[in-house]
Design a protein around this motif. Sequence first.
Motif, short mmCIF file in Angstrom:
data_model
loop_
_atom_site.label_atom_id
_atom_site.label_comp_id
_atom_site.label_asym_id
_atom_site.label_seq_id
_atom_site.Cartn_x
_atom_site.Cartn_y
_atom_site.Cartn_z
N ASN A 44 0.84 -1.20 -0.11
CA ASN A 44 -0.14 0.06 0.02
C ASN A 44 0.97 1.13 -0.13
OD1 ASN A 44 -1.72 2.10 0.64
ND2 ASN A 44 -2.63 1.18 2.66
N SER A 45 0.71 1.86 -1.26
CA SER A 45 1.53 3.13 -1.32
C SER A 45 1.32 4.25 -0.14
CB SER A 45 1.42 3.87 -2.50
OG SER A 45 0.29 4.35 -2.97
N ARG A 46 0.34 4.16 0.53
CA ARG A 46 -0.07 5.34 1.47
C ARG A 46 -0.11 4.79 2.92
NH1 ARG A 46 -2.44 9.63 -0.68
NH2 ARG A 46 -3.81 9.85 1.17
N HIS A 47 0.72 3.60 2.98
CA HIS A 47 0.93 2.87 4.43
C HIS A 47 1.58 3.94 5.31
CE1 HIS A 47 1.06 -0.50 7.02
NE2 HIS A 47 2.48 -0.31 7.27
N MET A 48 2.32 4.64 5.30
CA MET A 48 3.02 5.45 6.03
C MET A 48 2.10 6.41 6.46
SD MET A 48 6.44 7.88 5.84
CE MET A 48 6.56 9.34 6.74
N GLY A 49 1.32 7.00 5.86
CA GLY A 49 0.29 8.00 6.42
C GLY A 49 -0.84 7.16 7.24
N GLU A 50 -1.05 5.90 6.99
CA GLU A 50 -1.77 5.21 7.91
C GLU A 50 -0.96 4.87 9.25
OE1 GLU A 50 -2.90 1.65 6.00
OE2 GLU A 50 -3.99 2.76 4.21
N ILE A 52 1.19 6.90 10.62
CA ILE A 52 1.25 8.24 11.09
C ILE A 52 -0.09 8.35 11.91
CG2 ILE A 52 1.43 10.82 10.80
CD1 ILE A 52 3.31 10.24 8.76
N ARG A 53 -1.26 8.09 11.22
CA ARG A 53 -2.74 8.43 11.80
C ARG A 53 -2.82 7.63 13.14
NH1 ARG A 53 -4.75 9.33 7.38
NH2 ARG A 53 -4.56 7.13 6.27
N ARG A 54 -2.42 6.24 12.93
CA ARG A 54 -2.71 5.35 13.81
C ARG A 54 -1.62 5.68 15.41
NH1 ARG A 54 -1.73 -0.04 11.23
NH2 ARG A 54 -0.01 -0.17 12.80
N TRP A 59 -3.39 13.26 14.66
CA TRP A 59 -2.75 13.20 13.51
C TRP A 59 -3.76 12.42 12.43
CZ3 TRP A 59 2.61 11.72 15.71
CH2 TRP A 59 2.98 12.59 16.50
N ASN A 60 -4.90 12.85 12.37
CA ASN A 60 -6.02 12.21 11.27
C ASN A 60 -5.49 12.72 10.11
OD1 ASN A 60 -7.01 14.92 11.43
ND2 ASN A 60 -8.84 14.21 12.39
N SER A 61 -4.81 13.58 9.74
CA SER A 61 -4.51 14.14 8.22
C SER A 61 -3.14 14.29 8.31
CB SER A 61 -5.22 15.39 8.18
OG SER A 61 -5.12 15.82 6.67
N PRO A 62 -2.34 13.04 7.84
CA PRO A 62 -1.08 13.15 7.97
C PRO A 62 -0.29 13.99 6.65
CG PRO A 62 -1.55 10.95 7.75
CD PRO A 62 -2.93 11.85 7.76
#
Length: 186
Positions: A44-50, A52-54, A59-62
């Motif tokens: 998943n290319s957006r895994h880092m954002g997930e 950070i959010r977790r 930080w719900n909008s990385p």
Amino acid sequence: MDLSRAQLDAFRGLHYFHENLNIHIKSSTAGIILLADAAGTDSNSRHMGELIRRSHPAWNSPPVHQLDLNLYKRIYCSIGAYAIVALFSALDDFVAGLEADISRFEANGNAVKRQPKPADNDQAEPIENLYNRYSWSTNGIASLLPVLKYFRLIRNCLAHRSSRASLALAEHSNDQNFQASIKGLL
């Protein structure tokens, strides 16, 4: 005043700071390495954002969702930059605390050999000025003073110049005393 067996608040504070910095640097470094590993091994290319959010409810909008090599290097370097800036703050605090300890010692009627109304050298390290103020021998630290100045100049570039090298840092990097001092430490 003989400080060879003294257990001063200033030294204890510096010691505890060192222990905490050690924990902070190791934890931060491990965190960025593990984050890079987790972000880099997931399809998943957006895994880092997930991730950070977790990690924190606010930080719900990385600001970033992917970790590329450039971002990884900047984050990794910021850990070292933090350490250098924090270390010099602690060293300056140590010098101020030691001065306070000496003042308390004098306030209790004890005499301390001190230079009469010393003028600090603006080019010298605060620790060197402290040694000079109380006529302490710098023999034990003299070889380290050019290295200390080098890292102070780096600290100033990090804190005040957005990590851009100053002319003073560039010149000091080529100074023969510094070159000899750093060679002795390698």
